[in-house]
Design a protein around this motif. Sequence first.
Motif, mmCIF file in Angstrom:
data_model
loop_
_atom_site.group_PDB
_atom_site.id
_atom_site.type_symbol
_atom_site.label_atom_id
_atom_site.label_comp_id
_atom_site.label_asym_id
_atom_site.label_seq_id
_atom_site.Cartn_x
_atom_site.Cartn_y
_atom_site.Cartn_z
ATOM 1 N N ASP A 146 0.841 -1.191 0.000
ATOM 2 C CA ASP A 146 0.000 0.000 0.000
ATOM 3 C C ASP A 146 0.874 1.238 0.000
ATOM 4 O O ASP A 146 2.005 1.230 0.507
ATOM 5 N N GLY A 147 0.328 2.292 -0.598
ATOM 6 C CA GLY A 147 1.114 3.502 -0.813
ATOM 7 C C GLY A 147 1.671 4.112 0.447
ATOM 8 O O GLY A 147 2.822 4.572 0.475
ATOM 9 N N ALA A 148 0.878 4.138 1.515
ATOM 10 C CA ALA A 148 1.346 4.762 2.757
ATOM 11 C C ALA A 148 2.543 4.008 3.323
ATOM 12 O O ALA A 148 3.526 4.622 3.778
ATOM 13 N N SER A 149 2.502 2.682 3.300
ATOM 14 C CA SER A 149 3.622 1.886 3.812
ATOM 15 C C SER A 149 4.866 2.042 2.955
ATOM 16 O O SER A 149 5.992 2.061 3.462
ATOM 17 N N ILE A 150 4.662 2.165 1.648
ATOM 18 C CA ILE A 150 5.796 2.350 0.739
ATOM 19 C C ILE A 150 6.507 3.664 1.033
ATOM 20 O O ILE A 150 7.741 3.713 1.140
ATOM 21 N N LEU A 151 5.750 4.738 1.200
ATOM 22 C CA LEU A 151 6.357 6.034 1.504
ATOM 23 C C LEU A 151 7.040 6.012 2.863
ATOM 24 O O LEU A 151 8.140 6.575 3.035
ATOM 25 N N ALA A 152 6.418 5.347 3.846
ATOM 26 C CA ALA A 152 7.004 5.278 5.178
ATOM 27 C C ALA A 152 8.315 4.506 5.156
ATOM 28 O O ALA A 152 9.288 4.892 5.821
ATOM 29 N N ALA A 153 8.365 3.405 4.406
ATOM 30 C CA ALA A 153 9.587 2.611 4.345
ATOM 31 C C ALA A 153 10.734 3.401 3.741
ATOM 32 O O ALA A 153 11.884 3.302 4.189
ATOM 33 N N LEU A 154 10.438 4.211 2.731
ATOM 34 C CA LEU A 154 11.470 5.005 2.063
ATOM 35 C C LEU A 154 11.715 6.342 2.757
ATOM 36 O O LEU A 154 12.640 7.069 2.377
ATOM 37 N N ALA A 155 10.882 6.675 3.766
ATOM 38 C CA ALA A 155 10.997 7.947 4.497
ATOM 39 C C ALA A 155 10.924 9.135 3.548
ATOM 40 O O ALA A 155 11.727 10.076 3.611
ATOM 41 N N ILE A 156 9.922 9.114 2.662
ATOM 42 C CA ILE A 156 9.717 10.217 1.733
ATOM 43 C C ILE A 156 8.274 10.699 1.843
ATOM 44 O O ILE A 156 7.415 10.019 2.399
ATOM 45 N N ASP A 157 8.020 11.892 1.301
ATOM 46 C CA ASP A 157 6.697 12.496 1.365
ATOM 47 C C ASP A 157 6.074 12.518 -0.029
ATOM 48 O O ASP A 157 6.781 12.694 -1.035
ATOM 49 N N ALA A 158 4.774 12.359 -0.082
ATOM 50 C CA ALA A 158 4.081 12.319 -1.369
ATOM 51 C C ALA A 158 4.283 13.596 -2.171
ATOM 52 O O ALA A 158 4.257 13.566 -3.407
ATOM 53 N N SER A 159 4.475 14.717 -1.499
ATOM 54 C CA SER A 159 4.640 15.989 -2.212
ATOM 55 C C SER A 159 5.905 16.006 -3.060
ATOM 56 O O SER A 159 6.026 16.821 -3.980
ATOM 57 N N SER A 160 6.844 15.111 -2.769
ATOM 58 C CA SER A 160 8.088 15.060 -3.533
ATOM 59 C C SER A 160 7.961 14.212 -4.796
ATOM 60 O O SER A 160 8.881 14.178 -5.614
ATOM 61 N N LEU A 161 6.854 13.520 -4.942
ATOM 62 C CA LEU A 161 6.664 12.628 -6.080
ATOM 63 C C LEU A 161 6.202 13.400 -7.306
ATOM 64 O O LEU A 161 5.588 14.459 -7.206
ATOM 65 N N GLU A 162 6.492 12.828 -8.459
ATOM 66 C CA GLU A 162 6.000 13.347 -9.726
ATOM 67 C C GLU A 162 5.296 12.217 -10.461
ATOM 68 O O GLU A 162 5.637 11.036 -10.292
ATOM 69 N N GLY A 163 4.308 12.561 -11.270
ATOM 70 C CA GLY A 163 3.655 11.548 -12.081
ATOM 71 C C GLY A 163 4.658 10.844 -12.979
ATOM 72 O O GLY A 163 5.485 11.495 -13.620
#
Length: 301
Positions: free
Chosen positions: A124-141
């Motif tokens: 799931d997306g939330a766990s993926i971001l937590a594992a990598l210690a990154i924030d969704a705002s840093s992502l790009e399509g």
Amino acid sequence: MKNKFLKTILALSAVCIAFYSCKDDDTLPVDFDDLINTGVPFASEITTNGSTNVNKLDPASSSFSKDYQLISPAGGTDISKVEVYVSITGQNITAPEALLATVESSSFTPSSTGGYPEVNVTYDGASILAALAIDASSLEGGDKFDYRLALTNPQGTFSDVSANFDNQSADHTFSSTVVCDSPTLPAGNWVIDMQDSYGDGWQPTTGNGGGAGITVALSDGSTIEIGLCTPYEAPGYPCTSGLSSGSATITIPAGVSGDWTFNGDFWGEMSFQIYGPSGSTVATGTAGSGAGPIALNLCNE
């Protein structure tokens, strides 16, 4: 006009060649028995459940799972755990690979066919971001999350089966794409560019035509049908002229959601690009793509 007889002969010839090749074990890229004899455990993917896309706008809503069969000379019983690692290939972000999940052997299930054990891994997306210690705002399509499976047995921990067994090794890695799924579609004019490599229009579901190649079912109850006209049967919908290529423009009203669907590619010749109202590319389809939902990347809309 297309010679449909020739096209059918070519398709049958390809099937015959494939059948003949399957009978010649020396030409196969993988010898399954040899793989078993190496003693290296591997995971063979059975199913993918749900879209693997990760929604930048709501990562927690993005969830999917994969079922794997765990194979080894000991019948998979010597595999003690399955680990999943994740990394990111981003346009504006980097992060070291991280452990995403560990599934111990106690969570393996017997095979439904009585064979090797099976394991289900949920992402799931939330766990993926937590594992990598990154924030969704840093992502790009278009950013990619890359996943790697590692299987442990008494011989060690293995992520790659062998360079000689590519089709099994491929099950140990996969990627998912960052998209932006909005509750409503951006209002305005959308452009769909379409191509047919044979030059005889689109036949999505049958050799003669079969209807629209792309449909958009809107929440207001209306459905938009899109495709290149074919000369082999009456289209039955407002198709776009152009046997090799054509462009359609549709208008999406404000405040509606919609499901985009690709209805298949019977001859393996159809490709398309979809552009949102701002002009950004929101989806593409390559020749031979299977039928199913079209995932829209609305991050730049």
